[in-house]
Motif scaffolding. Structure first.
Motif, PDB file in Angstrom:
ATOM      1  N   ALA A 248      27.554  13.540 -74.354  1.00 39.78           N
ATOM      2  CA  ALA A 248      26.243  13.722 -74.986  1.00 39.78           C
ATOM      3  C   ALA A 248      25.488  12.403 -75.086  1.00 39.78           C
ATOM      4  CB  ALA A 248      26.423  14.345 -76.372  1.00 39.78           C
ATOM      5  N   ALA A 249      26.204  11.324 -75.395  1.00 35.57           N
ATOM      6  CA  ALA A 249      25.548  10.019 -75.516  1.00 35.57           C
ATOM      7  C   ALA A 249      24.967   9.556 -74.189  1.00 35.57           C
ATOM      8  CB  ALA A 249      26.550   8.991 -76.041  1.00 35.57           C
ATOM      9  N   CYS A 250      25.633   9.896 -73.089  1.00 38.19           N
ATOM     10  CA  CYS A 250      25.207   9.439 -71.766  1.00 38.19           C
ATOM     11  C   CYS A 250      24.144  10.339 -71.141  1.00 38.19           C
ATOM     12  CB  CYS A 250      26.428   9.366 -70.842  1.00 38.19           C
ATOM     13  SG  CYS A 250      26.315   8.118 -69.545  1.00 38.19           S
ATOM     14  N   ALA A 251      24.015  11.563 -71.622  1.00 38.53           N
ATOM     15  CA  ALA A 251      23.126  12.540 -71.003  1.00 38.53           C
ATOM     16  C   ALA A 251      21.681  12.063 -70.848  1.00 38.53           C
ATOM     17  CB  ALA A 251      23.163  13.850 -71.786  1.00 38.53           C
ATOM     18  N   PRO A 252      21.101  11.318 -71.809  1.00 37.07           N
ATOM     19  CA  PRO A 252      19.713  10.885 -71.623  1.00 37.07           C
ATOM     20  C   PRO A 252      19.487  10.018 -70.385  1.00 37.07           C
ATOM     21  CG  PRO A 252      20.310  10.717 -73.929  1.00 37.07           C
ATOM     22  CD  PRO A 252      21.565  11.026 -73.184  1.00 37.07           C
ATOM     23  N   TRP A 253      20.524   9.292 -69.932  1.00 37.92           N
ATOM     24  CA  TRP A 253      20.349   8.504 -68.699  1.00 37.92           C
ATOM     25  C   TRP A 253      20.118   9.441 -67.514  1.00 37.92           C
ATOM     26  CZ3 TRP A 253      19.032   4.223 -70.457  1.00 37.92           C
ATOM     27  CH2 TRP A 253      19.807   3.395 -71.288  1.00 37.92           C
ATOM     28  N   LEU A 254      20.902  10.515 -67.413  1.00 36.98           N
ATOM     29  CA  LEU A 254      20.716  11.461 -66.316  1.00 36.98           C
ATOM     30  C   LEU A 254      19.387  12.199 -66.465  1.00 36.98           C
ATOM     31  CD1 LEU A 254      21.926  12.717 -63.761  1.00 36.98           C
ATOM     32  CD2 LEU A 254      23.001  14.450 -65.219  1.00 36.98           C
ATOM     33  N   ASP A 255      19.016  12.527 -67.690  1.00 34.97           N
ATOM     34  CA  ASP A 255      17.727  13.183 -67.907  1.00 34.97           C
ATOM     35  C   ASP A 255      16.569  12.301 -67.440  1.00 34.97           C
ATOM     36  OD1 ASP A 255      19.096  15.293 -69.036  1.00 34.97           O
ATOM     37  OD2 ASP A 255      18.615  14.763 -71.114  1.00 34.97           O
ATOM     38  N   ALA A 256      16.670  11.010 -67.724  1.00 34.34           N
ATOM     39  CA  ALA A 256      15.622  10.082 -67.287  1.00 34.34           C
ATOM     40  C   ALA A 256      15.587   9.987 -65.768  1.00 34.34           C
ATOM     41  CB  ALA A 256      15.851   8.705 -67.901  1.00 34.34           C
ATOM     42  N   GLU A 257      16.772   9.964 -65.158  1.00 36.40           N
ATOM     43  CA  GLU A 257      16.834   9.902 -63.694  1.00 36.40           C
ATOM     44  C   GLU A 257      16.177  11.138 -63.086  1.00 36.40           C
ATOM     45  OE1 GLU A 257      19.995   7.984 -60.595  1.00 36.40           O
ATOM     46  OE2 GLU A 257      20.592   8.444 -62.645  1.00 36.40           O
ATOM     47  N   TRP A 258      16.466  12.289 -63.676  1.00 32.81           N
ATOM     48  CA  TRP A 258      15.869  13.525 -63.188  1.00 32.81           C
ATOM     49  C   TRP A 258      14.348  13.494 -63.362  1.00 32.81           C
ATOM     50  CZ3 TRP A 258      16.044  17.096 -59.930  1.00 32.81           C
ATOM     51  CH2 TRP A 258      15.316  18.285 -60.078  1.00 32.81           C
ATOM     52  N   ARG A 259      13.880  13.036 -64.483  1.00 27.71           N
ATOM     53  CA  ARG A 259      12.432  12.956 -64.721  1.00 27.71           C
ATOM     54  C   ARG A 259      11.738  12.094 -63.661  1.00 27.71           C
ATOM     55  NH1 ARG A 259      10.045   8.984 -67.606  1.00 27.71           N
ATOM     56  NH2 ARG A 259      11.956   8.478 -68.768  1.00 27.71           N
ATOM     57  N   LEU A 260      12.416  11.029 -63.224  1.00 26.70           N
ATOM     58  CA  LEU A 260      11.811  10.096 -62.281  1.00 26.70           C
ATOM     59  C   LEU A 260      11.875  10.573 -60.830  1.00 26.70           C
ATOM     60  CD1 LEU A 260      13.204   6.827 -63.877  1.00 26.70           C
ATOM     61  CD2 LEU A 260      10.800   7.531 -63.843  1.00 26.70           C
ATOM     62  N   VAL A 261      12.781  11.491 -60.500  1.00 29.52           N
ATOM     63  CA  VAL A 261      12.915  11.919 -59.101  1.00 29.52           C
ATOM     64  C   VAL A 261      12.585  13.392 -58.886  1.00 29.52           C
ATOM     65  CG1 VAL A 261      14.673  10.167 -58.648  1.00 29.52           C
ATOM     66  CG2 VAL A 261      15.391  12.499 -59.250  1.00 29.52           C
ATOM     67  N   ARG A 262      12.371  14.153 -59.926  1.00 34.45           N
ATOM     68  CA  ARG A 262      12.252  15.597 -59.800  1.00 34.45           C
ATOM     69  C   ARG A 262      11.103  16.036 -58.904  1.00 34.45           C
ATOM     70  NH1 ARG A 262      10.945  18.131 -65.546  1.00 34.45           N
ATOM     71  NH2 ARG A 262      10.800  19.982 -64.228  1.00 34.45           N
ATOM     72  N   GLY A 263      10.070  15.206 -58.781  1.00 35.55           N
ATOM     73  CA  GLY A 263       8.949  15.564 -57.918  1.00 35.55           C
ATOM     74  C   GLY A 263       9.314  15.618 -56.447  1.00 35.55           C
ATOM     75  N   ASP A 264      10.385  14.947 -56.070  1.00 35.39           N
ATOM     76  CA  ASP A 264      10.825  14.914 -54.674  1.00 35.39           C
ATOM     77  C   ASP A 264      12.001  15.834 -54.390  1.00 35.39           C
ATOM     78  OD1 ASP A 264       9.095  12.686 -53.652  1.00 35.39           O
ATOM     79  OD2 ASP A 264      10.165  11.564 -55.208  1.00 35.39           O
ATOM     80  N   VAL A 265      12.859  16.062 -55.375  1.00 37.91           N
ATOM     81  CA  VAL A 265      14.124  16.760 -55.159  1.00 37.91           C
ATOM     82  C   VAL A 265      13.904  18.261 -54.943  1.00 37.91           C
ATOM     83  CG1 VAL A 265      16.337  17.387 -56.205  1.00 37.91           C
ATOM     84  CG2 VAL A 265      15.444  15.064 -56.464  1.00 37.91           C
TER      85      VAL A 265
END
Length: 273
Positions: A177-194
């Motif tokens: 749970a503590a690490c999840a925001p890093w993946l969420d941020a990564e998704w926010r930054l790349v989701r337009g392309d993926v």
């Protein structure tokens, strides 16, 4: 002082201090260090670029048990790597900055990414994964040994649900749970392309569904079930399942090179590559 190439094995402080020359180190001595789950959430929520995200991830110290374990592994080392320096820090995501395919795994290996500084690098799981990406035209080479080996990914970014090597490959629920925001941020930054998210294993499948849900996508209830080559349409992306390329799976034939090739062939089709 600049560090030498990782394969020279010359000594250095453990873990690698930010900004001292390790190949691909995204951080500097001025990079903010998250020391709690709340700090991770705050920093991840404000991050504006992948470079900034990678730097913040690489110096995170939010989970004391994981910090202790990864640094102990980097100090004690495995006998086969006793003459090599270890990264000893969290492993950021890496690959294409505008990926059509996002690959999600579980966590770094203590003597893999925790040694080399690059996720899925320096262990047999990574050898299996990147060989498949190379065969599929998604990587420039199959060679994958350290952060300075020249490997580059085409239309693919690879990230882990948990960024520190965990004891027994098992992060606790609180650490996840503590690490999840890093993946969420990564998704926010790349989701337009993926267009495709490839989940390596059942745990990564669940993590990917949670990531998509937190990102605002509607996930079916009951949630789609993991399986090799299982597919689930979630918003504008397809979640694609793949058995994890662990030695337990690859040595027993549960996952073969042909099976993994099938996953990335399907991912290419779905991503229109």
């Amino acid at each position: 002082m600049q560090l030498p190439h990782p394969r020279t094995g010359l000594p250095f402080p453990t873990p690698v201090p930010p900004g001292t020359g390790w190949p691909g180190d995204p951080a500097t001595s001025a990079t903010a260090v998250a020391t709690s789950a709340a700090a991770v959430e705050s920093l991840a929520g404000a991050v504006a670029s992948l470079d900034e995200l990678d730097a913040l991830v690489s110096v995170c110290r939010a989970c004391p048990r994981l910090v202790e374990w990864r640094e102990e592994a980097a100090a004690v080392k495995r006998k086969a790597f006793a003459d090599q320096p270890y990264w000893g820090r969290p492993a950021p995501g890496w690959g294409d900055a505008h990926p059509r395919i996002l690959v999600v795994g579980l966590a770094p290996a203590a003597h893999g990414a925790n040694r080399t500084g690059r996720v899925f690098t320096g262990d047999r799981s990574g050898d299996f994964l990147f060989a498949a990406l190379h065969r599929g035209g998604l990587a420039n080479q199959a060679l994958c040994v350290d952060a300075a080996d020249g490997l580059a990914l085409n239309d693919v970014r690879v990230a882990a649900a948990v960024r520190c090597a965990p004891p027994a490959n098992a992060p606790t629920p609180a650490e996840r749970a503590a690490c999840a925001p890093w993946l969420d941020a990564e998704w926010r930054l790349v989701r337009g392309d993926v267009r495709v998210v490839v989940a390596l294993g059942g745990f990564a499948w669940k993590v990917a569904l949670q990531m998509l849900r937190r990102g605002g996508e509607e996930v079916a209830v009951p949630a789609p079930q993991f399986g090799h080559l299982a597919e689930a349409t979630v918003g504008a992306v397809t979640l694609l399942g793949c058995y994890h390329p662990s030695q337990q799976n690859t040595f027993t034939g549960k996952l073969t090179p042909a099976m993994m090739d099938g996953v990335f062939s399907r991912a290419r089709d779905l991503a229109e590559l």
